[in-house]
Structure formats: C-alpha cells, structure tokens
Design a protein around this motif. Sequence first.
Motif, PDB file in Angstrom:
ATOM      1  N   ASP A  15       0.835  -1.207   0.000  1.00  0.00           N
ATOM      2  CA  ASP A  15       0.000   0.000   0.000  1.00  0.00           C
ATOM      3  C   ASP A  15       0.865   1.250   0.000  1.00  0.00           C
ATOM      4  O   ASP A  15       0.593   2.211  -0.721  1.00  0.00           O
ATOM      5  CB  ASP A  15      -0.931   0.019   1.210  1.00  0.00           C
ATOM      6  CG  ASP A  15      -2.015  -1.038   1.134  1.00  0.00           C
ATOM      7  OD1 ASP A  15      -2.311  -1.519   0.027  1.00  0.00           O
ATOM      8  OD2 ASP A  15      -2.569  -1.383   2.195  1.00  0.00           O
ATOM      9  N   ARG A  69      -0.377  -6.280  -8.698  1.00  0.00           N
ATOM     10  CA  ARG A  69      -1.453  -6.232  -7.700  1.00  0.00           C
ATOM     11  C   ARG A  69      -2.567  -5.299  -8.145  1.00  0.00           C
ATOM     12  O   ARG A  69      -3.755  -5.645  -8.071  1.00  0.00           O
ATOM     13  CB  ARG A  69      -0.910  -5.786  -6.352  1.00  0.00           C
ATOM     14  CG  ARG A  69      -1.980  -5.821  -5.268  1.00  0.00           C
ATOM     15  CD  ARG A  69      -1.491  -5.278  -3.970  1.00  0.00           C
ATOM     16  NE  ARG A  69      -1.753  -3.842  -3.921  1.00  0.00           N
ATOM     17  CZ  ARG A  69      -1.781  -3.138  -2.800  1.00  0.00           C
ATOM     18  NH1 ARG A  69      -1.539  -3.715  -1.646  1.00  0.00           N
ATOM     19  NH2 ARG A  69      -2.033  -1.859  -2.814  1.00  0.00           N
ATOM     20  N   GLU A  70      -2.212  -4.115  -8.599  1.00  0.00           N
ATOM     21  CA  GLU A  70      -3.235  -3.145  -9.000  1.00  0.00           C
ATOM     22  C   GLU A  70      -3.975  -3.590 -10.253  1.00  0.00           C
ATOM     23  O   GLU A  70      -5.179  -3.381 -10.370  1.00  0.00           O
ATOM     24  CB  GLU A  70      -2.607  -1.761  -9.178  1.00  0.00           C
ATOM     25  CG  GLU A  70      -2.078  -1.159  -7.892  1.00  0.00           C
ATOM     26  CD  GLU A  70      -3.108  -1.084  -6.785  1.00  0.00           C
ATOM     27  OE1 GLU A  70      -4.230  -0.580  -7.017  1.00  0.00           O
ATOM     28  OE2 GLU A  70      -2.802  -1.551  -5.659  1.00  0.00           O
ATOM     29  N   ALA A  83      -6.451  -6.272  -9.192  1.00  0.00           N
ATOM     30  CA  ALA A  83      -7.579  -5.683  -8.455  1.00  0.00           C
ATOM     31  C   ALA A  83      -8.544  -4.985  -9.396  1.00  0.00           C
ATOM     32  O   ALA A  83      -9.771  -5.089  -9.229  1.00  0.00           O
ATOM     33  CB  ALA A  83      -7.055  -4.701  -7.403  1.00  0.00           C
ATOM     34  N   ASP A  90     -10.436  -7.670 -11.447  1.00  0.00           N
ATOM     35  CA  ASP A  90     -11.407  -8.327 -10.565  1.00  0.00           C
ATOM     36  C   ASP A  90     -12.611  -7.429 -10.294  1.00  0.00           C
ATOM     37  O   ASP A  90     -13.753  -7.902 -10.266  1.00  0.00           O
ATOM     38  CB  ASP A  90     -10.756  -8.717  -9.237  1.00  0.00           C
ATOM     39  CG  ASP A  90      -9.801  -9.896  -9.363  1.00  0.00           C
ATOM     40  OD1 ASP A  90      -9.807 -10.565 -10.421  1.00  0.00           O
ATOM     41  OD2 ASP A  90      -9.034 -10.131  -8.399  1.00  0.00           O
ATOM     42  N   ALA A  91     -12.372  -6.141 -10.089  1.00  0.00           N
ATOM     43  CA  ALA A  91     -13.474  -5.213  -9.820  1.00  0.00           C
ATOM     44  C   ALA A  91     -14.438  -5.157 -11.002  1.00  0.00           C
ATOM     45  O   ALA A  91     -15.666  -5.193 -10.821  1.00  0.00           O
ATOM     46  CB  ALA A  91     -12.939  -3.820  -9.507  1.00  0.00           C
ATOM     47  N   ASP A 139     -16.274  -8.533 -11.283  1.00  0.00           N
ATOM     48  CA  ASP A 139     -17.261  -8.641 -10.207  1.00  0.00           C
ATOM     49  C   ASP A 139     -18.474  -7.763 -10.488  1.00  0.00           C
ATOM     50  O   ASP A 139     -19.613  -8.154 -10.220  1.00  0.00           O
ATOM     51  CB  ASP A 139     -16.651  -8.268  -8.859  1.00  0.00           C
ATOM     52  CG  ASP A 139     -15.658  -9.297  -8.348  1.00  0.00           C
ATOM     53  OD1 ASP A 139     -15.594 -10.418  -8.916  1.00  0.00           O
ATOM     54  OD2 ASP A 139     -14.932  -8.975  -7.377  1.00  0.00           O
ATOM     55  N   HIS A 191     -13.754   1.860  -8.926  1.00  0.00           N
ATOM     56  CA  HIS A 191     -12.452   1.350  -8.492  1.00  0.00           C
ATOM     57  C   HIS A 191     -11.359   2.402  -8.703  1.00  0.00           C
ATOM     58  O   HIS A 191     -10.540   2.624  -7.809  1.00  0.00           O
ATOM     59  CB  HIS A 191     -12.105   0.069  -9.253  1.00  0.00           C
ATOM     60  CG  HIS A 191     -10.826  -0.554  -8.819  1.00  0.00           C
ATOM     61  ND1 HIS A 191     -10.742  -1.391  -7.734  1.00  0.00           N
ATOM     62  CD2 HIS A 191      -9.569  -0.436  -9.300  1.00  0.00           C
ATOM     63  CE1 HIS A 191      -9.486  -1.778  -7.573  1.00  0.00           C
ATOM     64  NE2 HIS A 191      -8.753  -1.208  -8.518  1.00  0.00           N
ATOM     65  N   ARG A 221      -9.183   4.132  -5.725  1.00  0.00           N
ATOM     66  CA  ARG A 221      -7.749   3.815  -5.687  1.00  0.00           C
ATOM     67  C   ARG A 221      -6.994   4.671  -6.699  1.00  0.00           C
ATOM     68  O   ARG A 221      -6.397   4.152  -7.650  1.00  0.00           O
ATOM     69  CB  ARG A 221      -7.542   2.338  -5.977  1.00  0.00           C
ATOM     70  CG  ARG A 221      -8.168   1.454  -4.884  1.00  0.00           C
ATOM     71  CD  ARG A 221      -8.169   0.005  -5.235  1.00  0.00           C
ATOM     72  NE  ARG A 221      -6.858  -0.581  -5.019  1.00  0.00           N
ATOM     73  CZ  ARG A 221      -6.660  -1.831  -4.657  1.00  0.00           C
ATOM     74  NH1 ARG A 221      -7.685  -2.630  -4.438  1.00  0.00           N
ATOM     75  NH2 ARG A 221      -5.445  -2.301  -4.505  1.00  0.00           N
TER      76      ARG A 221
END
Length: 197
Positions: free
Chosen positions: A3, A50-51, A54, A57-58, A61, A85, A89
């Motif tokens: 993070d 990672r980003e 994410a 996935d967002a 989803d 998202h 972020r």
Amino acid sequence: MMDAAVRIFGQRGYRAASMDDIAELAGVSKPLVYLYLNSKEELFGACIRREAAALVDAVRDGVSAAGGDSADRQLWAGLRAFFGHTAERPDGWAVLHGQARTQGEPFAAEVAAMRAEVVAFVTSLVVAAAREAHGDPSLPEREVAGLAQALVGAAESMADWAGADASVSAREAAATLMNFAWVGLGGMLEGRGWVSA
C-alpha cells in the motif's frame, strides 16, 4: 508495504520514489523492504501486478453482479465498477495508467497484458449485444472488436478526467460513456440518452 509503495509511486512517480520513503510510510526498515523484494524495479512490478489484478477483478465482479441481465446492463455494471475502483484507488490507477506505461519494458508489457484481458472481456459483452441486436448468433467477433478497443480507451481517458475533477462521480462517468458508446453521438445530440434505471 505494498500500500505504501503504491501510494509513493502513484503520487511521486517511479523515478522520484525512493525505497527510503516507501519504508518510512510503511513503518518498516529499508532492509526489510529489500528482504521481501530485491529492488525498486521488483517492488514496482509487484505493485503493477497487484493493482492490475484488483482492477480486472473489480470489473469482472461488477459485471457478474449484473448476472443474466442484458449486455447493456452488464456493460453499465462493469463501467460503474471500473470508475468506482479508479476513484477509490487513485494511486493504483496512477501507477497503472500514468507510471507503468512510461517506464519501458517490462512494466509497459504488464499493463498491456492487463489491458488485453479487459479488452477481451469487453469484446465478449459487445459481441453478445451485437448478435442479440442483429438477431445473428454467428456475427463474427471481428465486426465489433474495434468498438471494444475504443470503449476501453475512452474509459481510460475518462478515468483520468474523473480523477482530475472530484465532482465527477463514478456513476456520472459511466453514464457519460454509456451514452456515448451505446446511444452514439448522434443520439445524444438529438436528446436521446441511455437510461440507467
């Protein structure tokens, strides 16, 4: 630690970010950062992966939540998820869209792979809608593949726009793009819009 790294890379840029700053923000020692990842390059690559995961996935989803709805409703849900998202972020979006693309290989390749995955996903939605609209289940994917590329590119640009103007909500950004993509510029100029509710 990740993070902290995303925040530093997103706000300062890859070149200006230092491992000292990342360690300080994470509340750990610099040797500990190097213990987990051997270099600034490895840490930046890990942040990109990672980003990217994410974000993908967002979007998936969001579309999954629309379930068996029509293709336009699924696209609407995916766009809302994408803009939500990126708004939640902003540093992650800055790493993906602003930093990784400009730092050369292999960083640009990682983002290109994520983008290709999103384009393929959006293409499947647009193909389903086109086949439904034309009543032709065999309509070739190639007929609409360029539209998916354009839609993803427009979404990326609009995420930058929405990120620069805090008054633009994720819903507003998604509705703007749906109107442009689904209704088309001609329909918008004639006062016809896509209805979200």
